[in-house]
Design an enzyme around this catalytic site. Structure first.
Site, short mmCIF file in Angstrom:
data_model
loop_
_atom_site.label_atom_id
_atom_site.label_comp_id
_atom_site.label_asym_id
_atom_site.label_seq_id
_atom_site.Cartn_x
_atom_site.Cartn_y
_atom_site.Cartn_z
N ASP A 315 4.29 2.10 -0.34
CA ASP A 315 4.23 1.42 0.95
C ASP A 315 4.97 2.19 2.03
OD1 ASP A 315 3.61 -1.12 2.48
OD2 ASP A 315 5.80 -1.14 2.64
N GLU A 368 0.34 4.90 1.42
CA GLU A 368 -0.04 4.21 2.65
C GLU A 368 0.63 4.98 3.77
OE1 GLU A 368 0.49 0.53 5.55
OE2 GLU A 368 2.01 0.99 4.06
#
Length: 636
Positions: A315, A368
């Protein structure tokens, strides 16, 4: 009162690896380890708190006595406090009472605890990772099935809101309950992978799991670690791979968590230009610290090792790479060369990927990453960060902007859809329609689409078919597959009752059929990251908002022709140039009546004509349905 015995699980080699940032199995040493010492059962505790003045273990077993069980600080410079307490077994509640450098005593959860209490309670629990796995067959074939030249259709799931018990809508389901319904559903829908939003223990439910306190503990909201293992095991037994969202970018400032752990900024930077995230009001790991890198990489390998996770979606990578992420330039720190790149984070990500790919076959890391940082998915030895894949945020943004346009105006935005191909093969891209696109006022996917009800559903069917026929792997957030009408709400179940209505049934059938097509047609996955798998036939018909392209597999017989009509106008006798002379048949059409379309199909074998079109010697004439995707393959 049971005394703390001097005992250590750390060898001198362990210590040298830890302090150099190269110990990636710290979960076998730190935390609460159930062991026997000289035939006596108990628990060995170890915690890193180099600047603490004292560390005690408190818990039910000593009535939370703040002075009863003092850990021993190692005589070396590692900063580790440790000790063995006889008689403490599985299930005991405990915390570390840390007297910090500042002289204050703070109760801290164990950073390496395998289990935590159900929030809002905050104690750690002595636990183990024992489980009788039955997924050996999956692990043996994982390197082949989870390879980059295989189909990857990912179903992104938030465990707390995928489904709820209608009789108890405020209660989240257990891992066991989820397994009983999610596994057959994913199998029926044809997804190859499930991606779980963070599964680690986190205190604040509205954070969706992205503000973690217990990095080594499965969230107790849904049950025990072993029950999560059961869910993963059942997915594996059905040949479904499991990806987990992993958050090495930041952590919350909860007093019982990592923040200010020993009275100093231990896990986070002391310079808040580097150590505090202004948007998320959270703290950024100090990647320059060797022990912190050991902690994080050990955590990544822990989930691959003990929970048989098949991939980590990392993330907020962009926030890690740059000091000026979400900051004004004048408010951001600089690296030693005067640049904005966080060199410690860059080295950490390289070390992470080397460790993951070096220790486990058939797994992937997925970034990401929303910036233009180069070579994210290139090997470390070639100057890259070493990720397996990267989310293609530019494609997602451009595509949604285009589809929001009224079809009558799409001719003026035609090249918004073709642009992504100019850079599609610079990285190994995953195409995502994730949870982030259906929250915070962005609306649900179906209501991003223009037009009346029929057109909205037709547009969404086209969008998904376009996504699955483009290069790259795929990710779809839960509820998108049946056109959830409300924005995603983490506090309640998806609106499964929508499947009582024909348009939503048609959408679900469309996604199921697209998945089946995707996994059965090699042209759609064998060259997911290579230009040899894609070719335009016509990228310039802006007047009609029609796009035609070829997807290629390793064999010519697998070639597909994809025709997109992004207006509601039915185009009869539309001529399409052929990649080679062959008879063609329509194998997929989003306008089929079973999908809630108008049923304008090409049912007959389509014969080639020696008529030049689109700079090709042969062509075919076919009927192009409104707001639909038509896919052709060689007939017999």
């Amino acid at each position: 009162m049971r005394a703390v015995l001097v005992h250590s699980l750390f060898s001198d080699f362990d210590i040298s690896l830890f302090v150099s940032g190269k110990h990636f199995r710290l979960y076998e040493k730190f935390g609460a380890q159930l062991i026997h010492v000289e035939g006596v059962a108990g628990t060995y505790f170890a915690v890193w708190a180099p600047n603490a003045q004292a560390v005690h273990v408190i818990g039910d077993f000593n009535q939370w006595n703040r002075s009863a069980h003092a850990l021993n600080k190692r005589l070396d410079s590692s900063g580790i406090w440790e000790g063995f307490i006889p008689g403490i077994g599985k299930g005991e509640l405990y915390k570390f009472l840390v007297k910090g450098f500042d002289g204050l005593e703070v109760e801290k959860g164990d950073p390496y605890a395998k289990r935590w209490e159900h929030p809002p309670k905050t104690a750690s629990i002595v636990w183990d990772n024992d489980y009788k796995w039955k997924d050996k067959a999956w692990l043996n074939k994982r390197p082949k099935l989870n390879a980059l030249n295989k189909p990857m259709s990912v179903y992104e799931v938030h465990l707390g809101s995928w489904q709820r018990d209608p009789s108890e809508p405020d209660r989240v389901l257990t891992y066991m309950e989820i397994a009983n319904s999610l596994v057959p559903y994913v199998l029926d829908m044809g997804f190859t992978h499930v991606e779980f939003m963070p599964l680690m223990e986190y205190p604040y439910f509205p954070s969706w799991g992205y503000q973690i306190t217990g990095y080594f503990a499965a969230s107790s909201r849904h049950g025990t670690p072993q029950e999560l293992m059961y869910l993963i095991n059942e997915l594996h037994r059905n040949n479904i791979a499991v990806i987990m969202d992993w958050v090495p970018s930041h952590f919350p400032g909860d007093s019982n968590g990592l923040y200010h752990f020993d009275g100093t900024h231990l896990y986070e930077h002391s310079d808040m230009r580097k150590g505090f995230h202004p948007d998320w009001k959270s703290y950024i790991f100090n990647y320059d610290r060797n022990e912190v890198r050991s902690f994080l990489i050990s955590n990544a390998l822990y989930w691959l090792d003990k929970f048989h996770i098949d991939g980590l979606r990392v993330d907020a990578v962009a926030s890690m790479l740059y000091f000026d992420f979400s900051r004004k330039t004048e408010d951001a720190a600089k690296n030693e060369y005067g640049g904005s790149e966080n060199l410690g984070a860059i080295q950490f990500l390289k070390d992470l990927n080397i460790a993951v790919y070096g220790n486990y076959e058939g797994v992937h890391t997925i970034a990401e990453e929303s910036s233009t940082y180069p070579l994210v998915t290139h090997p470390v030895h070639n100057g890259g960060l070493g990720f397996g894949m990267k989310w293609m945020m530019g494609w997602m943004n451009d595509t949604l902007k285009y589809f929001k346009n009224d079809p009558i105006n799409r001719r003026y935005h035609h090249y918004q859809l073709t642009f992504s191909i100019t850079y599609a093969f610079t990285e190994n891209f995953m195409l995502p329609f994730s949870h982030d696109e259906v929250v915070h006022g962005k609306s649900s996917m179906i209501y991003k689409m223009p037009g009346d009800e029929w057109q909205k559903f037709a547009n969404l069917r086209v969008l998904y078919a376009y996504m699955f026929t483009q290069p790259g792997t795929k990710l779809l957030f839960m509820g998108n597959e049946f056109a959830q009408t409300h924005e995603w709400d983490f506090k309640s179940s998806l609106d499964w009752h929508l499947l009582e209505h024909a348009p939503h049934i048609g959408m679900q059938k469309t996604v199921r059929a697209i998945n089946k097509l995707y996994v059965s047609e090699p042209a759609l996955f064998e060259h997911s990251f290579s230009a040899e798998g894609f070719e335009w036939i016509n990228a310039d018909d802006a007047r009609h908002s029609i796009y035609i392209y070829i997807r290629k597999g390793k064999k010519a017989k697998d070639t597909l022709i994809v025709i997109l009509n992004l207006t509601p106008v039915y185009r009869e006798n539309y001529r399409v140039g052929l990649p080679f002379r062959a008879k063609w048949k329509e194998i997929f059409n989003t306008d089929a009546k079973e999908f809630f379309g108008s049923g304008k199909l090409n049912n007959k074998l389509i014969l080639p004509e020696k008529v030049g079109c689109h700079n090709r010697d042969y062509s075919v004439v076919l009927n192009v349905p409104p707001l639909a995707v038509t896919i052709l393959k060689q007939g017999v």
